[in-house]
Design an enzyme around this catalytic site. Structure first.
Site, PDB file in Angstrom:
ATOM      1  CE  LYS A   1      -3.419   6.861   4.815  1.00  0.00           C
ATOM      2  NZ  LYS A   1      -2.879   7.214   3.474  1.00  0.00           N
TER       3      LYS A   1
ATOM      4  CE  LYS B   1      -2.238  10.384   6.830  1.00  0.00           C
ATOM      5  NZ  LYS B   1      -1.390  10.333   5.623  1.00  0.00           N
TER       6      LYS B   1
ATOM      7  CB  SER C   1      -6.801   8.467   5.609  1.00  0.00           C
ATOM      8  OG  SER C   1      -5.600   8.933   6.206  1.00  0.00           O
TER       9      SER C   1
ATOM     10  CD  GLU D   1       0.242   5.515   2.570  1.00  0.00           C
ATOM     11  OE1 GLU D   1      -0.701   5.151   3.293  1.00  0.00           O
ATOM     12  OE2 GLU D   1       0.125   6.422   1.707  1.00  0.00           O
TER      13      GLU D   1
ATOM     14  N   GLY E   1      -5.591   9.249  -1.100  1.00  0.00           N
ATOM     15  CA  GLY E   1      -6.371  10.491  -1.120  1.00  0.00           C
ATOM     16  C   GLY E   1      -5.524  11.668  -0.669  1.00  0.00           C
TER      17      GLY E   1
ATOM     18  CG  ASP F   1       1.605   8.580  -0.570  1.00  0.00           C
ATOM     19  OD1 ASP F   1       0.863   8.949   0.342  1.00  0.00           O
ATOM     20  OD2 ASP F   1       1.705   9.214  -1.638  1.00  0.00           O
TER      21      ASP F   1
ATOM     22  CE  LYS G   1      -1.778  10.029  -1.310  1.00  0.00           C
ATOM     23  NZ  LYS G   1      -1.156  10.908  -0.280  1.00  0.00           N
TER      24      LYS G   1
ATOM     25  CG  ASP H   1       0.525   7.367   5.365  1.00  0.00           C
ATOM     26  OD1 ASP H   1      -0.251   7.975   4.593  1.00  0.00           O
ATOM     27  OD2 ASP H   1       1.766   7.419   5.269  1.00  0.00           O
TER      28      ASP H   1
HETATM   29  O1  LIG Z   1      -7.892  11.955   1.430  1.00  0.00           O
HETATM   30  C1  LIG Z   1      -7.883  11.117   2.345  1.00  0.00           C
HETATM   31  O2  LIG Z   1      -8.908  10.694   2.897  1.00  0.00           O
HETATM   32  C2  LIG Z   1      -6.538  10.599   2.858  1.00  0.00           C
HETATM   33  C3  LIG Z   1      -5.617  11.727   3.110  1.00  0.00           C
HETATM   34  C4  LIG Z   1      -4.233  11.293   3.559  1.00  0.00           C
HETATM   35  O3  LIG Z   1      -4.042  10.258   4.146  1.00  0.00           O
HETATM   36  C5  LIG Z   1      -3.171  12.284   3.318  1.00  0.00           C
HETATM   37  C6  LIG Z   1      -3.550  13.616   3.483  1.00  0.00           C
HETATM   38  C7  LIG Z   1      -2.590  14.615   3.302  1.00  0.00           C
HETATM   39  C8  LIG Z   1      -1.300  14.298   2.942  1.00  0.00           C
HETATM   40  C9  LIG Z   1      -0.913  12.965   2.773  1.00  0.00           C
HETATM   41  C10 LIG Z   1      -1.852  11.947   2.956  1.00  0.00           C
HETATM   42  C11 LIG Z   1      -1.371  10.540   2.698  1.00  0.00           C
HETATM   43  O4  LIG Z   1      -2.097   9.639   2.304  1.00  0.00           O
HETATM   44  O5  LIG Z   1      -0.169  10.363   2.851  1.00  0.00           O
HETATM   45 MG   LIG Z   2       0.356   8.443   2.416  1.00  0.00          MG
END
Ligand SMILES: O=C(O)CCC(=O)c1ccccc1C(=O)O
Ligand SMILES: [Mg+2]
Length: 375
Positions: A162, A164, A136, A215, A292, A240, A264, A190
């Site tokens: 992934k 953001k 991510s 996502e 994660g 999610d 998760k 995401d």
């Molecule tokens: O732990 C990782 O490597 C992914 C972390 C990540 O994408 C995330 C981190 C904080 C809050 C939400 C998310 C998510 O997946 O939406």
């Molecule tokens: Mg997410």
């Protein structure tokens, strides 16, 4: 199994690099580790709540309150804890607060498996001996910096990228990644609930980019609007934040709100519920992957174990320790067994030890609860 002692440690681990999502920028991870001891064996779980309720309603403080005041006193009175599922009556007495429950339940699963001498993956019904790993990538200050980070992750062998996104940092960065690295890199976005149904035309601009999924584009507690949006997009929607239980997963699948589910462990209240969601999605031919929450190696170890189940067919956000941490708290650290692949531990429980020196260096607070004395 009698649990004689439960301990909550609060840790602060600085991130190697700020991690930005549509709800803000994180510079460090402030989280809780719950450990449960029976005889000379200790199991470990991790709370994935953040210090503030920006991901869901929970926070480090709400997790502490629920564990200390409601859950731990009841667990320390149990005489018949033979399997982690025996926690259910206690969990039923507390509405929500799933990350609090998951942190305690994870410690009990690890303890249970260590006592049985079996791996957590085996106890959960896992079939894989290794897992494909995705990464991510947070919102970067510029598209150039994003492309550098994507390129580095591709070079490291990650099996899914992934990225953001948020309004103002979405279509152009995703187009730039496709232009630089081609259309075949397994790529997804995401949004962390940054958009509304008024953004359908903007989100449609992502459709030509051959993304694996988008996502959580809409509200963190929505299912029905995602079904409306999915009818307008060719790109699969993955949920999610909206999915807290196997019932939520069923509702989302039945109304077409999601074609993929991000499981998760913390968000859904623990490994037992995570397995129920996995099993339901497997029966419905809906692929799942393990999300994660910037966990330490302890939380990651739980994620690796659940990812060994067969219907985790999409690489999860289970990057190794060096993605976020100068020094992780497990021994060994979480590492690639080969590029983009982590070996599922065969040892008892989570299969990783604790690096006590690193653990203690990050601890900012500790509370211990024993069977004889509870709060
Ligand atoms: O732990 C990782 O490597 C992914 C972390 C990540 O994408 C995330 C981190 C904080 C809050 C939400 C998310 C998510 O997946 O939406
Ligand atoms: Mg997410």
């Amino acid at each position: 199994m009698i649990i004689e002692e439960i301990r909550i440690d609060r840790l602060e681990m600085p991130l190697k690099h700020p991690f930005e999502t549509s709800f803000g920028k994180l510079m460090a991870r402030d989280f809780l580790i719950v450990s449960a001891t029976s005889g000379d064996i200790t199991g470990y779980g991790e709370s994935t709540a953040f210090p503030l309720p920006f991901y869901n309603e929970e926070s480090t403080e709400t997790v502490l309150y629920i564990l200390k005041k409601l859950i731990i006193p009841q667990v320390l009175k149990m005489e018949n804890l033979e399997h982690p599922e025996d926690l259910d009556p206690i969990f039923q007495s507390v509405k929500g607060h799933r990350m609090a429950k998951a942190a305690l339940e994870g410690a009990v699963w690890d303890l249970y498996c260590k006592k049985k001498g079996i791996s957590l993956a085996n106890a959960l019904g896992g079939t894989k001996t290794e897992i494909d790993v995705g990464v991510s990538i947070g919102i970067e200050p510029t598209i150039g910096e994003l492309l550098d980070r994507v390129g580095s992750c591709i070079d490291q062998g990650y099996k899914k990228i992934k990225v953001k996104i948020k309004p103002g940092f979405d279509v152009k960065p995703m187009q730039a990644i496709r232009e630089r690295f081609g259309m075949d890199v397994p790529l997804m976005a995401d949004a962390n609930s940054a958009y509304t149904l008024q953004d359908i035309d903007l989100l449609k601009q992502l459709d030509p980019l051959n993304l694996m999924m988008i996502e959580q584009p809409l509200a963190y507690d929505d299912i029905i609007d995602h079904a409306t949006l999915q009818k307008e997009l060719s790109t699969p929607i993955c949920l999610d934040e909206s999915i807290h239980s196997v019932d939520d997963a069923r509702k989302a699948v039945e109304i077409g709100a999601a074609r993929v589910i991000n499981i998760k462990v913390g968000r859904v209240g623990g490994l037992t519920e995570a397995k129920k969601i996995h099993d339901y999605c497997q029966a419905m031919d809906i692929p799942v992957w393990c999300g994660g929450m910037l966990e330490s190696g302890i939380g990651r170890a739980h994620n690796i174990a659940i990812t060994s189940l067969a219907n985790f067919t999409i690489p999860g956000d289970t990057s190794p320790s060096d993605r976020y941490w100068e020094q992780d708290i497990t021994d060994p650290e979480i590492k690639f067994h080969k590029p983009g692949v982590i070996k599922v531990p065969e040892g008892p429980g989570i299969g990783y030890g604790i690096n006590e020196q690193a653990f203690n260096d990050y601890v900012v607070g500790t509370e211990t609860f024993s069977r004889t004395k509870t709060v």
